[in-house]
Design an enzyme around this catalytic site. Structure first.
Site, PDB file in Angstrom:
ATOM      1  N   LYS A 163      -6.358  -0.278  -3.101  1.00 19.51           N
ATOM      2  CA  LYS A 163      -5.036  -0.064  -3.665  1.00 19.51           C
ATOM      3  C   LYS A 163      -4.950   1.378  -4.143  1.00 19.51           C
ATOM      4  O   LYS A 163      -5.759   1.824  -4.974  1.00 19.51           O
ATOM      5  CB  LYS A 163      -4.806  -1.034  -4.835  1.00 19.51           C
ATOM      6  N   ASP A 192      -3.882   1.151   0.855  1.00 23.82           N
ATOM      7  CA  ASP A 192      -2.568   0.500   0.702  1.00 23.82           C
ATOM      8  C   ASP A 192      -1.850   1.050  -0.522  1.00 23.82           C
ATOM      9  O   ASP A 192      -2.234   0.779  -1.661  1.00 23.82           O
ATOM     10  CB  ASP A 192      -2.765  -1.020   0.570  1.00 23.82           C
ATOM     11  N   GLU A 217      -1.616   1.894   4.786  1.00 25.74           N
ATOM     12  CA  GLU A 217      -0.740   0.717   4.738  1.00 25.74           C
ATOM     13  C   GLU A 217       0.431   0.993   3.800  1.00 25.74           C
ATOM     14  O   GLU A 217       0.232   1.430   2.664  1.00 25.74           O
ATOM     15  CB  GLU A 217      -1.556  -0.502   4.271  1.00 25.74           C
ATOM     16  N   ASP A 240       3.696  -3.253   5.754  1.00 24.96           N
ATOM     17  CA  ASP A 240       3.515  -4.572   5.128  1.00 24.96           C
ATOM     18  C   ASP A 240       4.845  -5.016   4.505  1.00 24.96           C
ATOM     19  O   ASP A 240       5.595  -5.790   5.115  1.00 24.96           O
ATOM     20  CB  ASP A 240       2.386  -4.487   4.087  1.00 24.96           C
ATOM     21  N   LYS A 264       3.023 -11.198   6.461  1.00 26.45           N
ATOM     22  CA  LYS A 264       3.004 -12.199   5.383  1.00 26.45           C
ATOM     23  C   LYS A 264       3.803 -13.417   5.844  1.00 26.45           C
ATOM     24  O   LYS A 264       4.991 -13.315   6.171  1.00 26.45           O
ATOM     25  CB  LYS A 264       3.640 -11.628   4.114  1.00 26.45           C
ATOM     26  N   TRP A 319      -6.135 -12.362   4.359  1.00 28.33           N
ATOM     27  CA  TRP A 319      -6.457 -12.243   2.928  1.00 28.33           C
ATOM     28  C   TRP A 319      -6.004 -13.529   2.241  1.00 28.33           C
ATOM     29  O   TRP A 319      -4.931 -14.051   2.548  1.00 28.33           O
ATOM     30  CB  TRP A 319      -5.708 -11.044   2.344  1.00 28.33           C
TER      31      TRP A 319
HETATM   32  C1  0XW Z   1      -3.569  -7.751  -0.573  1.00 30.82           C
HETATM   33  N1  0XW Z   1      -2.311  -8.471  -0.595  1.00 30.82           N
HETATM   34  C2  0XW Z   1      -2.206  -9.316   0.575  1.00 30.82           C
HETATM   35  C3  0XW Z   1      -2.263  -9.285  -1.861  1.00 30.82           C
HETATM   36  C4  0XW Z   1      -1.142  -8.815  -2.733  1.00 30.82           C
HETATM   37  O1  0XW Z   1      -0.040  -9.662  -2.587  1.00 30.82           O
HETATM   38  C5  0XW Z   1      -0.812  -7.470  -2.187  1.00 30.82           C
HETATM   39  C6  0XW Z   1      -1.066  -7.641  -0.723  1.00 30.82           C
HETATM   40  C7  0XW Z   1      -0.895  -6.370   0.073  1.00 30.82           C
HETATM   41  O2  0XW Z   1      -1.551  -6.131   1.087  1.00 30.82           O
HETATM   42  O3  0XW Z   1      -0.012  -5.563  -0.267  1.00 30.82           O
HETATM   43 MG    MG Z   2      -0.205  -4.450   1.665  1.00 32.89          MG
END
Ligand code: 0XW
Ligand code: MG
Length: 366
Positions: A163, A192, A217, A240, A264, A319
């Site tokens: 992150k 990301d 990302e 994303d 997602k 994930w």
């Molecule tokens: C790693 N994730 C899948 C979990 C959180 O919701 C954030 C997200 C991402 O990739 O942004």
């Molecule tokens: Mg992401």
């Protein structure tokens, strides 16, 4: 087979510790579980759990309001006819795909149980008994993030997502270099930013990290910003948060704006929709993940089933929130990670059933 009832439950999802991203911090969330009840005695479960109200426009109460609107119109339909079910939801409510996704997932669960097949067997077939996951490393000091990346690689993870953003870009540049030094070659890295970088900082970061094999990302907030700098970056760009539905995936692909996606399930609208996105990515050789924002065993199982159908060469992993949360919903068949991989559930449908004790009484019923 007919739907004779729908129950909606609230389930608390306490975090192990704070999960910090540039755009939001996740602590204690409440997940929404949907139970579809049929006249045959079969039931199916779905789940939607936005990562708080800031990560993306979807939020917990919005999802529940949408379910209130959609629920009554579905009674009497055959849940195995998932196309018809999705059309009925769209005819009742525009948008709110993340709420419809919980219904769609529960319908796949029922279809699998009715045909005595796993969900992954109904949507293309599994590539193996286990699939890869990746570890998402929360924002921390460069040394801490590097130490965590090294540990996770030792545990067996082949991919880490770091992150970045929401702080001085110099710290992120230092972090990425330290992660590279701390890990052995072979680990795949995603930086990301969760929409947070200015185009200026995205360019600084990419150029100063040009020797690091990684993907960027969701570096910026809008597609326009990403398009403007894309060809000045040294790294592939994955989208994303902006992969909002099948159409936005198509637009990004056909415009040549992306090198991959974080897909997602609930944001796209469920398993039916994400299959289409998977196949679009396949047609253009684009790598992608198959995950969701947060939640327990039900959504985790759904992500794993879809992930199990993605061509391994293009799969960036599913994930799941399991390592970050304190409880499993299904104490018997929960979805868990071992050495960076997840076993694909073996039971029919999703292969998980939330324990009654976690569900409590429904907060909504139709
Ligand atoms: C790693 N994730 C899948 C979990 C959180 O919701 C954030 C997200 C991402 O990739 O942004
Ligand atoms: Mg992401």
């Amino acid at each position: 087979m007919k739907l004779v009832g729908i129950n909606v439950y609230n389930v608390d999802v306490p975090s192990v510790h704070q999960y910090r991203m540039a755009s939001a911090t996740v602590t204690h969330l409440q997940s929404t579980i949907v139970e579809l009840i049929t006249d045959s005695g079969l039931v199916g479960f779905g789940e939607t759990c936005p990562a708080g109200p800031v990560y993306q426009p979807q939020h917990m109460l919005g999802g529940r309001a949408a379910l209130q609107e959609i629920g009554p119109s579905l009674i009497g339909l055959d849940p195995r006819n998932i196309g018809q079910l999705n059309r009925a939801m769209n005819a009742t409510l525009n948008g709110s795909r993340y709420a419809k996704a919980a219904i769609d997932i529960a319908a796949w669960d029922i279809a699998g149980k009715a045909y005595n097949r796993r969900v992954c067997d109904l949507i293309g077939g599994a590539t193996g008994d286990t699939i890869p996951t990746y570890y998402s490393i929360t924002t921390a000091s460069p040394d801490e993030m590097a130490r965590e990346a090294r540990e996770r690689q030792r545990e067996g993870y082949e991919r880490v997502q770091l992150k970045i953003g929401g702080r001085d870009v110099e710290q992120d540049i230092e972090t990425l270099h330290k992660v590279k030094e701390a890990t052995k070659p072979g680990i795949r890295i995603a930086a990301d930013a969760n929409r947070s970088l200015t185009s200026r900082d995205a360019m600084f970061l990419s150029h100063r990290c040009r020797d690091i094999s990684m993907v960027m990302e969701q570096p910026c907030n809008t597609m326009e910003e990403i398009a403007a700098i894309r060809h000045q970056l040294c790294h592939p760009v994955y989208v994303d948060e902006l992969a909002e539905d099948v159409n936005s995936v198509m637009r990004a692909v056909s415009g040549g704006l992306v090198d991959g996606f974080g897909l997602k399930l609930t944001r796209l609208g469920g398993i039916l929709a994400v299959q289409t996105a998977r196949d679009i990515c396949d047609a253009r050789s684009l790598p992608h993940t198959c995950d969701d924002t947060w939640g327990g065993d039900v959504i985790a199982a759904a992500c794993v089933h879809v992930g199990a159908t993605v061509a391994p060469a293009r799969f960036e992993g599913s994930w799941i929130a399991a390592p970050y949360i304190r409880r499993h919903f299904d104490s018997e068949n929960h979805v868990q990670i071992e050495a960076g991989r997840i076993k694909v559930p073996t039971g029919p449908g999703l292969g998980v059933t939330p324990d009654k004790v976690h569900l409590g009484s429904p907060i909504m019923a139709f």
